[in-house]
Design a protein around this motif. Structure first.
Motif, PDB file in Angstrom:
ATOM      1  N   LYS A 199       0.828  -1.221   0.000  1.00 27.34           N
ATOM      2  CA  LYS A 199       0.000   0.000   0.000  1.00 27.34           C
ATOM      3  C   LYS A 199       0.860   1.267   0.000  1.00 27.34           C
ATOM      4  O   LYS A 199       0.456   2.304  -0.509  1.00 27.34           O
ATOM      5  CB  LYS A 199      -0.931   0.016   1.223  1.00 27.34           C
ATOM      6  N   MET A 200       2.048   1.180   0.610  1.00 28.38           N
ATOM      7  CA  MET A 200       2.904   2.373   0.684  1.00 28.38           C
ATOM      8  C   MET A 200       3.594   2.676  -0.640  1.00 28.38           C
ATOM      9  O   MET A 200       4.274   3.686  -0.758  1.00 28.38           O
ATOM     10  CB  MET A 200       3.921   2.229   1.806  1.00 28.38           C
ATOM     11  N   ARG A 201       3.402   1.806  -1.600  1.00 24.64           N
ATOM     12  CA  ARG A 201       3.952   2.105  -2.930  1.00 24.64           C
ATOM     13  C   ARG A 201       3.275   3.326  -3.534  1.00 24.64           C
ATOM     14  O   ARG A 201       3.881   4.056  -4.303  1.00 24.64           O
ATOM     15  CB  ARG A 201       3.749   0.914  -3.871  1.00 24.64           C
ATOM     16  N   THR A 202       2.006   3.530  -3.190  1.00 22.71           N
ATOM     17  CA  THR A 202       1.267   4.610  -3.849  1.00 22.71           C
ATOM     18  C   THR A 202       0.811   5.725  -2.903  1.00 22.71           C
ATOM     19  O   THR A 202       0.266   6.730  -3.371  1.00 22.71           O
ATOM     20  CB  THR A 202       0.038   4.039  -4.591  1.00 22.71           C
ATOM     21  N   ALA A 203       0.992   5.555  -1.594  1.00 24.77           N
ATOM     22  CA  ALA A 203       0.623   6.631  -0.658  1.00 24.77           C
ATOM     23  C   ALA A 203       1.466   6.505   0.597  1.00 24.77           C
ATOM     24  O   ALA A 203       1.837   5.407   0.988  1.00 24.77           O
ATOM     25  CB  ALA A 203      -0.859   6.551  -0.303  1.00 24.77           C
ATOM     26  N   ARG A 204       1.736   7.651   1.222  1.00 23.14           N
ATOM     27  CA  ARG A 204       2.561   7.622   2.436  1.00 23.14           C
ATOM     28  C   ARG A 204       1.729   7.410   3.692  1.00 23.14           C
ATOM     29  O   ARG A 204       2.271   7.276   4.783  1.00 23.14           O
ATOM     30  CB  ARG A 204       3.368   8.918   2.547  1.00 23.14           C
ATOM     31  N   LEU A 205       0.402   7.410   3.518  1.00 26.06           N
ATOM     32  CA  LEU A 205      -0.488   7.137   4.654  1.00 26.06           C
ATOM     33  C   LEU A 205      -1.282   5.873   4.355  1.00 26.06           C
ATOM     34  O   LEU A 205      -1.871   5.743   3.274  1.00 26.06           O
ATOM     35  CB  LEU A 205      -1.470   8.290   4.850  1.00 26.06           C
ATOM     36  N   VAL A 206      -1.290   4.958   5.297  1.00 22.97           N
ATOM     37  CA  VAL A 206      -2.067   3.721   5.135  1.00 22.97           C
ATOM     38  C   VAL A 206      -2.914   3.532   6.396  1.00 22.97           C
ATOM     39  O   VAL A 206      -2.371   3.388   7.502  1.00 22.97           O
ATOM     40  CB  VAL A 206      -1.145   2.491   4.939  1.00 22.97           C
ATOM     41  N   VAL A 207      -4.231   3.555   6.195  1.00 21.61           N
ATOM     42  CA  VAL A 207      -5.147   3.326   7.315  1.00 21.61           C
ATOM     43  C   VAL A 207      -5.324   1.824   7.506  1.00 21.61           C
ATOM     44  O   VAL A 207      -5.497   1.090   6.535  1.00 21.61           O
ATOM     45  CB  VAL A 207      -6.520   4.000   7.026  1.00 21.61           C
ATOM     46  N   TRP A 208      -5.224   1.398   8.734  1.00 18.75           N
ATOM     47  CA  TRP A 208      -5.569   0.007   9.080  1.00 18.75           C
ATOM     48  C   TRP A 208      -6.972   0.063   9.688  1.00 18.75           C
ATOM     49  O   TRP A 208      -7.148   0.590  10.787  1.00 18.75           O
ATOM     50  CB  TRP A 208      -4.602  -0.561  10.123  1.00 18.75           C
ATOM     51  N   ALA A 209      -7.952  -0.460   8.960  1.00 16.20           N
ATOM     52  CA  ALA A 209      -9.338  -0.337   9.411  1.00 16.20           C
ATOM     53  C   ALA A 209      -9.512  -0.907  10.813  1.00 16.20           C
ATOM     54  O   ALA A 209      -8.949  -1.948  11.149  1.00 16.20           O
ATOM     55  CB  ALA A 209     -10.260  -1.047   8.421  1.00 16.20           C
ATOM     56  N   GLN A 210     -10.292  -0.211  11.601  1.00 16.78           N
ATOM     57  CA  GLN A 210     -10.606  -0.580  12.993  1.00 16.78           C
ATOM     58  C   GLN A 210      -9.341  -0.724  13.859  1.00 16.78           C
ATOM     59  O   GLN A 210      -9.355  -1.399  14.886  1.00 16.78           O
ATOM     60  CB  GLN A 210     -11.442  -1.876  13.070  1.00 16.78           C
ATOM     61  N   HIS A 211      -8.239  -0.108  13.429  1.00 18.07           N
ATOM     62  CA  HIS A 211      -7.009  -0.218  14.216  1.00 18.07           C
ATOM     63  C   HIS A 211      -6.269   1.134  14.327  1.00 18.07           C
ATOM     64  O   HIS A 211      -6.064   1.632  15.421  1.00 18.07           O
ATOM     65  CB  HIS A 211      -6.092  -1.289  13.592  1.00 18.07           C
ATOM     66  N   GLY A 212      -5.884   1.725  13.217  1.00 15.61           N
ATOM     67  CA  GLY A 212      -5.099   2.959  13.312  1.00 15.61           C
ATOM     68  C   GLY A 212      -4.544   3.363  11.967  1.00 15.61           C
ATOM     69  O   GLY A 212      -5.144   3.103  10.922  1.00 15.61           O
ATOM     70  N   ILE A 213      -3.372   3.981  11.984  1.00 18.12           N
ATOM     71  CA  ILE A 213      -2.790   4.500  10.743  1.00 18.12           C
ATOM     72  C   ILE A 213      -1.280   4.324  10.746  1.00 18.12           C
ATOM     73  O   ILE A 213      -0.649   4.310  11.813  1.00 18.12           O
ATOM     74  CB  ILE A 213      -3.175   5.990  10.540  1.00 18.12           C
ATOM     75  N   TYR A 214      -0.718   4.167   9.558  1.00 14.54           N
ATOM     76  CA  TYR A 214       0.726   4.177   9.326  1.00 14.54           C
ATOM     77  C   TYR A 214       1.068   5.380   8.474  1.00 14.54           C
ATOM     78  O   TYR A 214       0.372   5.663   7.496  1.00 14.54           O
ATOM     79  CB  TYR A 214       1.175   2.898   8.589  1.00 14.54           C
ATOM     80  N   GLY A 215       2.143   6.044   8.828  1.00 16.17           N
ATOM     81  CA  GLY A 215       2.634   7.144   8.005  1.00 16.17           C
ATOM     82  C   GLY A 215       4.115   6.960   7.758  1.00 16.17           C
ATOM     83  O   GLY A 215       4.833   6.396   8.601  1.00 16.17           O
ATOM     84  N   ALA A 216       4.594   7.435   6.614  1.00 14.94           N
ATOM     85  CA  ALA A 216       6.029   7.402   6.325  1.00 14.94           C
ATOM     86  C   ALA A 216       6.427   8.783   5.846  1.00 14.94           C
ATOM     87  O   ALA A 216       5.676   9.444   5.115  1.00 14.94           O
ATOM     88  CB  ALA A 216       6.340   6.370   5.250  1.00 14.94           C
ATOM     89  N   GLY A 217       7.621   9.215   6.277  1.00 16.92           N
ATOM     90  CA  GLY A 217       8.059  10.547   5.877  1.00 16.92           C
ATOM     91  C   GLY A 217       9.550  10.713   6.020  1.00 16.92           C
ATOM     92  O   GLY A 217      10.238   9.833   6.532  1.00 16.92           O
ATOM     93  N   LYS A 218      10.032  11.887   5.595  1.00 20.25           N
ATOM     94  CA  LYS A 218      11.488  12.075   5.562  1.00 20.25           C
ATOM     95  C   LYS A 218      12.072  12.343   6.949  1.00 20.25           C
ATOM     96  O   LYS A 218      13.233  12.048   7.188  1.00 20.25           O
ATOM     97  CB  LYS A 218      11.889  13.154   4.567  1.00 20.25           C
ATOM     98  N   ASP A 219      11.253  12.886   7.843  1.00 18.83           N
ATOM     99  CA  ASP A 219      11.731  13.053   9.219  1.00 18.83           C
ATOM    100  C   ASP A 219      10.547  12.938  10.179  1.00 18.83           C
ATOM    101  O   ASP A 219       9.394  12.795   9.758  1.00 18.83           O
ATOM    102  CB  ASP A 219      12.496  14.368   9.388  1.00 18.83           C
ATOM    103  N   LEU A 220      10.860  13.007  11.474  1.00 17.00           N
ATOM    104  CA  LEU A 220       9.825  12.791  12.495  1.00 17.00           C
ATOM    105  C   LEU A 220       8.755  13.871  12.428  1.00 17.00           C
ATOM    106  O   LEU A 220       7.560  13.582  12.500  1.00 17.00           O
ATOM    107  CB  LEU A 220      10.474  12.754  13.882  1.00 17.00           C
ATOM    108  N   ASP A 221       9.182  15.123  12.258  1.00 17.81           N
ATOM    109  CA  ASP A 221       8.236  16.242  12.197  1.00 17.81           C
ATOM    110  C   ASP A 221       7.270  16.099  11.026  1.00 17.81           C
ATOM    111  O   ASP A 221       6.069  16.285  11.171  1.00 17.81           O
ATOM    112  CB  ASP A 221       9.040  17.530  11.985  1.00 17.81           C
ATOM    113  N   GLU A 222       7.832  15.789   9.869  1.00 21.09           N
ATOM    114  CA  GLU A 222       7.005  15.693   8.666  1.00 21.09           C
ATOM    115  C   GLU A 222       6.003  14.542   8.788  1.00 21.09           C
ATOM    116  O   GLU A 222       4.836  14.666   8.413  1.00 21.09           O
ATOM    117  CB  GLU A 222       7.910  15.477   7.448  1.00 21.09           C
TER     118      GLU A 222
END
Ligand code: 13P
Ligand code: ZN
Length: 271
Positions: A199-222
């Protein structure tokens, strides 16, 4: 050797997980964060001695030799600032990524997050595809409004993304690739790690239904800001979803935002 607790990346990690806790995103042991570091960033703070070896349970040859500062499994973000050496660990991957050498931390015998596959596999994938190597941070948490939304909004990625974009003007600027969505899956497994990586191939945010979210970025702030923006949008949605909708942000207005801010919305998501 300098005190590792004074390393800028350590200070930033502790501040970030504390802030995540303060936002209510990380109840109990909820959430995990990993930060990719260069050898030159850690050299002054550890002597390279291996305290323990921890099997990762999967292979990721592209990440062999890489250093990661990562949160511990079962550890509470609330406590990280008071006992970083128990709640965080610095590891170096070896054996084609099948083993993590502990260089600092997890002082009570602990291990890295059970979500380690979901942190490493997207990077492995990116490295293999020669994309997104700038994504030093992977962050997971349980923000209440995004989670709530997965109970009442359809999980179709285009619809989910469009709804979030429509909730705050700057959403499309912050995450023009939108959010991808995984249906409920068992967490802590290699399978959810592989699915998240896909899923992260096409977006930097991936929602896990009924659980939470994953984010990827260049640094902690971003990365924090990415999740913060999506969560704000979900909060607006949860405030208005049960009310008659009188106004919205139109696709024409979204195109104006694209042009003004120099971003390109995910292909086919705007009319
Ligand atoms: P860990 O305590 O293993 O990091 O797990 C927390 C979590 O949020 C799993 O989804
Ligand atoms: Zn979780």
């Amino acid at each position: 050797m300098k005190n590792i607790l004074t390393a800028p990346w350590m200070v930033e990690m502790i501040r970030t997980v504390t802030n995540m806790y303060d936002h209510g995103w990380d109840e109990r042991n909820g959430g995990n964060v990993s930060l990719l570091l260069e050898e030159s960033q850690v050299n002054d703070y550890v002597d390279g001695a291996v305290l323990r070896e921890i099997p990762t349970g999967f292979s990721c040859p592209e990440l062999d030799g890489k250093y990661f500062l990562v949160t511990g499994t079962g550890k509470y973000f609330k406590n990280v600032q008071y006992a970083p050496e128990i709640n965080l660990g610095l590891v170096r991957l070896t054996d084609g990524g099948e083993t993590a050498q502990l260089l600092w931390g997890f002082a009570d015998g602990g291990e890295f997050t059970s979500a380690f596959p979901a942190h490493m596999m997207p990077r492995q994938h990116a490295a293999r595809l020669k994309i997104d190597l700038q994504n030093r941070v992977v962050m997971h948490c349980h923000p209440a409004n995004l989670l709530a939304m997965t109970y009442v909004h359809m999980l179709d990625e285009k619809q989910f993304t469009r709804t979030l974009w429509q909730m705050c003007t700057e959403c499309i600027v912050v995450f023009p690739d939108g959010v991808n969505v995984l249906p409920w899956m068992l967490c802590g497994t290699n399978e959810i790690g592989e699915a998240t990586a896909e899923k992260m191939r096409t977006a930097r945010l991936v929602v896990w239904a009924q659980h939470g979210i994953y984010g990827a970025g260049k640094d902690l702030d971003e990365t924090f800001g990415l999740i913060e923006t999506a969560e704000k949008a979900a909060e607006i949605y949860m405030k208005i979803a049960h009310l008659p909708l009188v106004n919205t942000i139109t696709d024409d207005q979204m195109h104006q935002l694209e042009a003004h801010f120099g971003v390109k919305a995910r292909e086919g998501y705007l009319s």
